[in-house]
Design an enzyme around this catalytic site. Structure first.
Site, PDB file in Angstrom:
ATOM      1  N   LYS A   1      25.929 -26.714  39.649  1.00 37.46           N
ATOM      2  CA  LYS A   1      24.637 -27.542  40.102  1.00 37.46           C
ATOM      3  C   LYS A   1      24.524 -28.750  39.743  1.00 37.46           C
ATOM      4  O   LYS A   1      23.726 -29.143  40.961  1.00 37.46           O
ATOM      5  CB  LYS A   1      24.198 -26.761  39.053  1.00 37.46           C
ATOM      6  CG  LYS A   1      23.155 -24.912  38.877  1.00 37.46           C
ATOM      7  CD  LYS A   1      22.624 -24.763  38.418  1.00 37.46           C
ATOM      8  CE  LYS A   1      21.588 -23.344  38.480  1.00 37.46           C
ATOM      9  NZ  LYS A   1      22.649 -22.240  38.373  1.00 37.46           N
TER      10      LYS A   1
ATOM     11  N   GLU B   1      12.153 -26.679  36.428  1.00 43.81           N
ATOM     12  CA  GLU B   1      11.142 -26.027  35.795  1.00 43.81           C
ATOM     13  C   GLU B   1      12.673 -25.172  35.593  1.00 43.81           C
ATOM     14  O   GLU B   1      13.994 -25.324  36.434  1.00 43.81           O
ATOM     15  CB  GLU B   1      10.488 -25.307  36.471  1.00 43.81           C
ATOM     16  CG  GLU B   1      11.463 -24.193  37.601  1.00 43.81           C
ATOM     17  CD  GLU B   1      11.420 -25.000  39.079  1.00 43.81           C
ATOM     18  OE1 GLU B   1      10.111 -26.088  38.894  1.00 43.81           O
ATOM     19  OE2 GLU B   1      12.722 -24.813  39.963  1.00 43.81           O
TER      20      GLU B   1
ATOM     21  N   SER C   1      31.488 -20.218  40.647  1.00 43.29           N
ATOM     22  CA  SER C   1      30.814 -21.154  40.178  1.00 43.29           C
ATOM     23  C   SER C   1      30.495 -21.617  39.592  1.00 43.29           C
ATOM     24  O   SER C   1      30.194 -23.016  39.239  1.00 43.29           O
ATOM     25  CB  SER C   1      29.166 -20.296  41.262  1.00 43.29           C
ATOM     26  OG  SER C   1      29.101 -19.492  40.237  1.00 43.29           O
TER      27      SER C   1
HETATM   28  C1  LIG Z   1      22.925 -21.106  38.813  1.00 37.81           C
HETATM   29  C2  LIG Z   1      24.787 -20.388  38.993  1.00 37.81           C
HETATM   30  C3  LIG Z   1      24.680 -18.938  39.569  1.00 37.81           C
HETATM   31  C4  LIG Z   1      23.768 -18.960  41.241  1.00 37.81           C
HETATM   32  O1  LIG Z   1      22.429 -19.919  42.217  1.00 37.81           O
HETATM   33  P1  LIG Z   1      22.995 -19.918  43.004  1.00 37.81           P
HETATM   34  O2  LIG Z   1      21.633 -20.461  43.193  1.00 37.81           O
HETATM   35  O3  LIG Z   1      23.164 -19.026  43.713  1.00 37.81           O
HETATM   36  O4  LIG Z   1      24.368 -20.759  43.041  1.00 37.81           O
HETATM   37  C5  LIG Z   1      25.784 -19.237  39.837  1.00 37.81           C
HETATM   38  N1  LIG Z   1      27.080 -19.271  39.348  1.00 37.81           N
HETATM   39  C6  LIG Z   1      26.496 -20.589  38.207  1.00 37.81           C
HETATM   40  C7  LIG Z   1      27.407 -20.691  37.737  1.00 37.81           C
HETATM   41  C8  LIG Z   1      25.233 -21.091  37.925  1.00 37.81           C
HETATM   42  O5  LIG Z   1      25.180 -21.551  37.376  1.00 37.81           O
END
Ligand SMILES: *Cc1c(COP(=O)(O)O)cnc(C)c1O
Length: 381
Positions: free
Chosen positions: A83, A105, A370
């Site tokens: 993010k 938000e 992610s």
């Molecule tokens: C917010 C988040 C996601 C999901 O958001 P996407 O916009 O679909 O990437 C996935 N993995 C993590 C670790 C997150 O913080």
């Protein structure tokens, strides 16, 4: 058409919001090709967030699966998830536009922390709207946001969760647009946000492509990512869309199971509709009302999905898969024990897909990891 990915996307908003979005798009188009802007962003990604993130060959997992499984380590970013790539980029845009305040938000608080982080770094005021119920549920992230100097505004309307927080944040933005920048956390919402967020997250795919070619001398066979709104997915997929030989797999949250109505599998169970200013796949009932969704992974708990993902899915460039809560938890612990890496429960959905499928020998698979999973352990255990 501008702002569309095939049939999806667009900008379904009142004129006053449209005006602000048009201004934002002008600045974005100008800055993204500006040498100074690009150099500033690159330096921030490198020195502040620690990029490039490694592309790691998970040897133990690979041995188990009889294929080469690589992990793109977005968990090693500052704040522990992808993010930050997006909020750093948008903060630079806000600065170029002369804005003094960031408003956003947050549901579970992860985007709120990413916004509060860059607000501190860029010396801007930060206002985070969060449903009053979510504030209570997520006191850990609320504490982080406070430590970073953000002001959290609990929203007491309606269900007191994310949906009401979105309305409140946009309402605040419209009234204060002269000095306030609205930060969106995923590749969703009205044009130009899906394009902007994709641009800032595409660093993931651009790095991964270079890294795999330098390690293996060829493209991967499959790239796998979890999908909430779709920003980490489009971030890594973007570099491979034109490479037809690379199979793209998006893994959605099946929550308590697709046969229940407690899931968030938007592509698999939804159909086209309009949500949050965009035309996209939406989980809705027979009367076109948005259905409540659920996933153990707060980041995947969303009834819509980015319009570009909807487009890739409808033209069969992307394969949609799903994973339920239980399998995601199993995958989280499996990777932890097998590789010494605790993945975010969101990312564990993508890992689970790899665990459940068979691969040809020497097949090359990249999983977008992610985020890190420390945040999830207390609740899951
Ligand atoms: C917010 C988040 C996601 C999901 O958001 P996407 O916009 O679909 O990437 C996935 N993995 C993590 C670790 C997150 O913080």
């Amino acid at each position: 058409m501008e702002g569309y990915f095939g049939d999806f996307g667009g900008s379904f908003v009142p004129p006053i919001i449209k005006e602000n979005l048009d201004k934002l798009y002008e600045v974005f188009k100008e800055e993204k090709d500006n040498r100074e802007f690009k150099a500033q962003l690159e330096q921030l990604l490198k020195d502040y967030s620690g990029r490039p993130t490694p592309l790691y060959l998970a040897e133990n997992l690979s041995k188990e699966k009889g294929a080469k499984i690589y992990l793109k380590r977005e968990d090693l970013n500052h704040i522990g998830a992808h993010k930050i790539n997006n909020t750093l980029g948008q903060a630079l845009l806000a600065q170029k536009m002369g804005k003094k305040k960031l408003v956003a938000e947050t549901g579970a608080g992860m985007h709120g922390v990413a916004v509060a982080t860059v607000a501190a770094k860029f010396n801007m005021e930060c206002i985070i709207f969060q449903g009053a119920l979510d504030v209570e549920r997520q006191d850990d992230n609320a504490r982080r946001m406070k430590a970073l100097g953000a002001k959290i505004v609990p929203v007491h309307e309606g269900e007191q969760t994310l949906k009401e927080a979105v309305d409140a944040a946009i309402g605040y933005w419209v009234e204060n647009a002269n000095d306030t920048f609205y930060m969106l956390g995923s590749a969703v919402g009205p044009h130009p946000y899906p394009e902007i967020v994709r641009y800032f997250q595409s660093v993931i795919g651009n790095e991964a492509k270079k890294q795999i070619i330098s390690k293996e001398g060829r493209l991967p066979d499959k790239v796998v990512a979890c999908i909430g709104g779709g920003s980490n997915a489009i971030g890594i997929f973007s570099a491979f869309i034109e490479d037809e030989s690379v199979k793209l797999v998006g893994v959605e949250a099946a929550g308590e199971g697709l046969h229940t109505n407690r899931h968030a599998a938007t592509l698999t169970k939804g159909r086209p509709g309009v949500l949050h200013g965009m035309k996209t796949f939406v989980i809705q009932d027979d009367n076109d009302e948005i259905s409540p969704v659920y996933s153990i992974a707060a980041g995947l708990d969303y009834p819509g999905i980015g319009p570009e993902i909807s487009h890739l899915f409808s033209k069969e460039r992307l394969t949609a898969a799903y994973c339920d809560d239980k399998d995601a938890v199993d995958a989280l612990f499996y990777l932890s024990k097998k590789e010494g890496i605790i993945p975010a429960i969101e990312s564990a959905h993508a890992i689970s897909w790899v665990l459940k499928n068979d691969f040809k020998k020497d097949e090359i698979v990249i999983i977008n990891l992610s985020g890190r999973g420390d945040k999830d352990l207390a609740r899951i255990l």
